[in-house]
Design an enzyme around this catalytic site. Structure first.
Site, PDB file in Angstrom:
ATOM      1  N   ASN A 105       0.828  -1.208   0.000  1.00 37.79           N
ATOM      2  CA  ASN A 105       0.000   0.000   0.000  1.00 37.79           C
ATOM      3  C   ASN A 105       0.863   1.259   0.000  1.00 37.79           C
ATOM      4  O   ASN A 105       1.963   1.278   0.540  1.00 37.79           O
ATOM      5  CB  ASN A 105      -0.927  -0.001   1.225  1.00 37.79           C
ATOM      6  CG  ASN A 105      -1.807  -1.244   1.249  1.00 37.79           C
ATOM      7  OD1 ASN A 105      -1.993  -1.873   0.216  1.00 37.79           O
ATOM      8  ND2 ASN A 105      -2.318  -1.594   2.402  1.00 37.79           N
ATOM      9  N   ASP A 107      -0.410   4.189   1.178  1.00 39.42           N
ATOM     10  CA  ASP A 107      -1.178   5.144   1.985  1.00 39.42           C
ATOM     11  C   ASP A 107      -0.485   5.616   3.259  1.00 39.42           C
ATOM     12  O   ASP A 107      -0.967   6.545   3.925  1.00 39.42           O
ATOM     13  CB  ASP A 107      -2.560   4.558   2.311  1.00 39.42           C
ATOM     14  CG  ASP A 107      -2.496   3.166   2.976  1.00 39.42           C
ATOM     15  OD1 ASP A 107      -1.542   2.908   3.723  1.00 39.42           O
ATOM     16  OD2 ASP A 107      -3.421   2.367   2.740  1.00 39.42           O
ATOM     17  N   HIS A 122       5.631  -0.921  -2.971  1.00 37.61           N
ATOM     18  CA  HIS A 122       5.160  -0.205  -4.168  1.00 37.61           C
ATOM     19  C   HIS A 122       5.274   1.310  -4.023  1.00 37.61           C
ATOM     20  O   HIS A 122       4.526   2.066  -4.633  1.00 37.61           O
ATOM     21  CB  HIS A 122       3.709  -0.597  -4.490  1.00 37.61           C
ATOM     22  CG  HIS A 122       3.576  -1.989  -5.004  1.00 37.61           C
ATOM     23  ND1 HIS A 122       2.390  -2.699  -4.995  1.00 37.61           N
ATOM     24  CD2 HIS A 122       4.494  -2.843  -5.553  1.00 37.61           C
ATOM     25  CE1 HIS A 122       2.582  -3.910  -5.512  1.00 37.61           C
ATOM     26  NE2 HIS A 122       3.848  -4.023  -5.862  1.00 37.61           N
ATOM     27  N   CYS A 133      13.591  16.090 -14.777  1.00 37.90           N
ATOM     28  CA  CYS A 133      14.747  16.732 -14.123  1.00 37.90           C
ATOM     29  C   CYS A 133      15.048  16.102 -12.756  1.00 37.90           C
ATOM     30  O   CYS A 133      16.006  16.490 -12.094  1.00 37.90           O
ATOM     31  CB  CYS A 133      14.555  18.239 -13.989  1.00 37.90           C
ATOM     32  SG  CYS A 133      13.400  18.712 -12.693  1.00 37.90           S
ATOM     33  N   CYS A 150       6.254  20.235 -12.015  1.00 39.15           N
ATOM     34  CA  CYS A 150       7.575  20.588 -11.508  1.00 39.15           C
ATOM     35  C   CYS A 150       7.891  22.050 -11.872  1.00 39.15           C
ATOM     36  O   CYS A 150       7.255  22.625 -12.758  1.00 39.15           O
ATOM     37  CB  CYS A 150       8.593  19.651 -12.168  1.00 39.15           C
ATOM     38  SG  CYS A 150      10.286  19.923 -11.653  1.00 39.15           S
ATOM     39  N   CYS A 152      10.236  22.855 -13.557  1.00 35.37           N
ATOM     40  CA  CYS A 152      10.695  22.832 -14.958  1.00 35.37           C
ATOM     41  C   CYS A 152       9.511  22.802 -15.939  1.00 35.37           C
ATOM     42  O   CYS A 152       9.712  22.817 -17.151  1.00 35.37           O
ATOM     43  CB  CYS A 152      11.630  21.640 -15.204  1.00 35.37           C
ATOM     44  SG  CYS A 152      10.785  20.059 -15.324  1.00 35.37           S
ATOM     45  N   GLY A 189      -4.960  -9.264   3.489  1.00 35.44           N
ATOM     46  CA  GLY A 189      -5.695  -8.440   2.534  1.00 35.44           C
ATOM     47  C   GLY A 189      -5.016  -8.203   1.208  1.00 35.44           C
ATOM     48  O   GLY A 189      -5.024  -7.079   0.706  1.00 35.44           O
TER      49      GLY A 189
END
Ligand code: APR
Length: 273
Positions: A105, A107, A122, A133, A150, A152, A189
């Site tokens: 997760n 979160d 992940h 950049c 960004c 940039c 889960g």
């Protein structure tokens, strides 16, 4: 005593007796915090096509489109708070019965609940990086805009792993290191449909660990890899399991709020399944 209660006791005894315990979590643990999972009915991948919204090549070719899905996810995650399952795992770590949480997760709810040793397999949604950049931003720096950019001028990408991207090397190495040396792996889960995370339980089992699984429904792991299956909601079953571990620690004359003494299981290897 009903069958579920019997299995909870069995699982608690395994966790208590094992030298190193590892937890692997998936989206199911955060459902009761208000974050829908990916593959249950109504889940994210039912509403968004994975190839169009979930891959790094989709992001590179149309970041604004992929940000529609990402910002919906971000809104839900921002409001979520840890539930009883996240909190119970933090308690297990404080007792010295849990070494590390590997989570798929993004979160941050394990850390919010107080878990100190968390591997984000992940990535996470708290930081964003410019793919061009490489400048990195904290989520608070970009405000609540739907598709942050960004300095940039290019679109930022949250540091979550999209399909087609590599798992961060450190997370990969630490996770498989933990899996191959643990006595018990508690899987909570996850549908176990996404590799390489789905192979963590298989690696752990081959290395001799007992695999305990908590899920609302059988997963791809349940029939072949899982040793003890506890069917039900994470926010009910994880606290129930941890409570039983607490009872065993109490029966052994240990202060459950003071932690399991270091080396308490020094003579135990992986318990027999
Ligand atoms: N309690 C316990 N289990 C639950 C609950 C609950 N309250 N609600 C759902 N589940 C279970 C479902 O039965 C299912 O097996 O959680 C699992 C969720 O599976 P997925 O939606 O496939 O989520 P996950 O396995 O974490 O997905 C892996 O896929 O899209 C990618 O990167 C994303 O990390 C994610 C990866």
């Amino acid at each position: 005593m009903d069958e579920l209660d019997e299995r909870l006791k069995q699982a608690a005894q395994i966790l208590y007796a094992s030298k190193h315990n590892v937890v692997l979590t998936g989206a199911g643990i955060s459902v009761e915090s208000g974050i829908p999972d990916f593959r249950s009915p109504g889940g994210l991948w039912e509403r968004y096509d994975i190839m169009e919204y979930g891959t790094i090549s989709a992001f590179r070719s149309d970041p604004e489109k992929v940000w529609k899905m990402l910002s919906e996810m971000e809104d839900v995650v921002r409001k979520a708070r840890p539930n009883a399952a996240h909190k119970a795992l933090a308690q297990l770590e404080r007792w010295g019965v849990l070494d590390v949480v590997i989570t798929q997760n993004i979160d941050g709810l394990h850390q919010d609940a107080g878990s100190g040793n968390v591997i984000e397999f992940h990535g996470n949604s708290k930081t964003l990086t410019c793919l061009w950049c490489h400048r990195r931003y904290g989520i608070d720096e970009v405000g609540e805009t739907c598709s942050p950019r960004c300095e940039c001028g290019r679109y930022l990408k949250p540091d979550v792993v999209l399909f087609g991207e590599a798992i961060p090397a450190d997370a990969l190495n630490r996770s498989f290191g933990a899996a191959s040396s643990c006595g018990a792996l508690l899987v909570i889960g996850t549908s176990a449909q996404v590799a390489p995370a789905s192979t963590i339980p298989v690696v752990a089992k081959r290395a001799g660990a007992v695999v305990i699984e908590i899920n609302l429904a059988p997963s791809l792991l349940t029939s072949q890899t899982t040793d003890v299956f506890l069917q039900g909601r994470a926010a009910s079953l994880v606290p129930a399991l941890v409570e039983r571990v607490g009872e065993i620690l109490g029966d052994q004359g240990r202060a459950v709020d003071g932690g399991k003494p270091a080396g308490a299981n020094a003579s135990c290897g992986p318990p027999d399944a």
